[in-house]
Design an enzyme around this catalytic site. Sequence first.
Site, mmCIF file in Angstrom:
data_model
loop_
_atom_site.group_PDB
_atom_site.id
_atom_site.type_symbol
_atom_site.label_atom_id
_atom_site.label_comp_id
_atom_site.label_asym_id
_atom_site.label_seq_id
_atom_site.Cartn_x
_atom_site.Cartn_y
_atom_site.Cartn_z
ATOM 1 C CG ASN A 55 -0.924 -1.442 -11.761
ATOM 2 O OD1 ASN A 55 -1.556 -0.726 -12.328
ATOM 3 N ND2 ASN A 55 0.353 -1.280 -11.539
ATOM 4 C CD GLU A 57 2.517 0.727 -7.855
ATOM 5 O OE1 GLU A 57 2.991 1.913 -7.137
ATOM 6 O OE2 GLU A 57 3.154 0.456 -8.746
ATOM 7 C CB CYS A 66 -0.476 -7.589 -10.871
ATOM 8 S SG CYS A 66 1.410 -7.752 -10.581
ATOM 9 C CD GLU A 68 -0.996 -8.979 -15.525
ATOM 10 O OE1 GLU A 68 -1.286 -8.124 -14.507
ATOM 11 O OE2 GLU A 68 -0.131 -8.997 -16.072
ATOM 12 C CB CYS A 99 4.676 -10.481 -12.683
ATOM 13 S SG CYS A 99 3.412 -10.769 -11.532
ATOM 14 C CB CYS A 102 -0.131 -12.229 -13.010
ATOM 15 S SG CYS A 102 -0.493 -10.688 -11.932
HETATM 16 N N1 THU Z 1 2.410 -4.993 -12.589
HETATM 17 C C1 THU Z 1 1.099 -5.547 -13.137
HETATM 18 O O1 THU Z 1 0.142 -4.745 -12.650
HETATM 19 N N2 THU Z 1 1.168 -6.679 -13.719
HETATM 20 C C2 THU Z 1 2.168 -7.458 -14.125
HETATM 21 O O2 THU Z 1 1.999 -8.416 -14.832
HETATM 22 C C3 THU Z 1 3.356 -6.794 -14.051
HETATM 23 C C4 THU Z 1 3.952 -5.716 -12.939
HETATM 24 C C5 THU Z 1 2.352 -3.901 -11.677
HETATM 25 C C6 THU Z 1 2.702 -4.245 -10.273
HETATM 26 C C7 THU Z 1 3.416 -2.818 -9.851
HETATM 27 O O3 THU Z 1 2.126 -2.068 -9.419
HETATM 28 C C8 THU Z 1 3.984 -2.075 -11.013
HETATM 29 O O4 THU Z 1 3.324 -3.016 -12.299
HETATM 30 C C9 THU Z 1 5.360 -2.212 -11.182
HETATM 31 O O5 THU Z 1 5.847 -3.613 -10.917
#
Ligand code: THU
Length: 150
Positions: A55, A57, A66, A68, A99, A102
Amino acid sequence: MSEPFDDTHGIEAATWSQLADAALKVRQRAHVPYSEFPVGAAVLTDSHEIFTGCNVEVASIGATVCAERTAIGCAISEGHSKFLALSVVTGVEPPSAPCGICRQVLAEFCEDLPILLVHPAGTYRFTTLDALLPMRFSGLDFLDDSQSKS
Ligand code: THU
């Protein structure tokens, strides 16, 4: 990761282990200054290659990507768009599932997809895209719609 994963969903235990290892490794590269919630993902292509993503940010939180979607984008960029399996590593127990955004992105490229969710300490669980996003909207809906208009 030396977990005794099962031979399941047509994927050998050793392959699941490679996927989980790859997701665990790439998770270390996560850029997570805001959530401090690193995630690693690894997809297996139909050519049996593994592509990974973490991920990423940004201060404008909605622009966060994310793990995925990073992994899928990496594979697509290298010319692979058919996937056999996905592993995701998160630091919570039970291990988190992808999420909603994704899930929809995975649905763009997979009819169904077996998914291995892993915690670095070794807890894991299997699921599928069908279980996570049943009765989903997809490109097939567009095709059906254009056929019904003709
Ligand atoms: N996140 C993912 O990388 N994948 C997911 O399916 C759920 C959330 C990340 C996004 C963000 O950087 C952190 O987790 C918190 O939401």
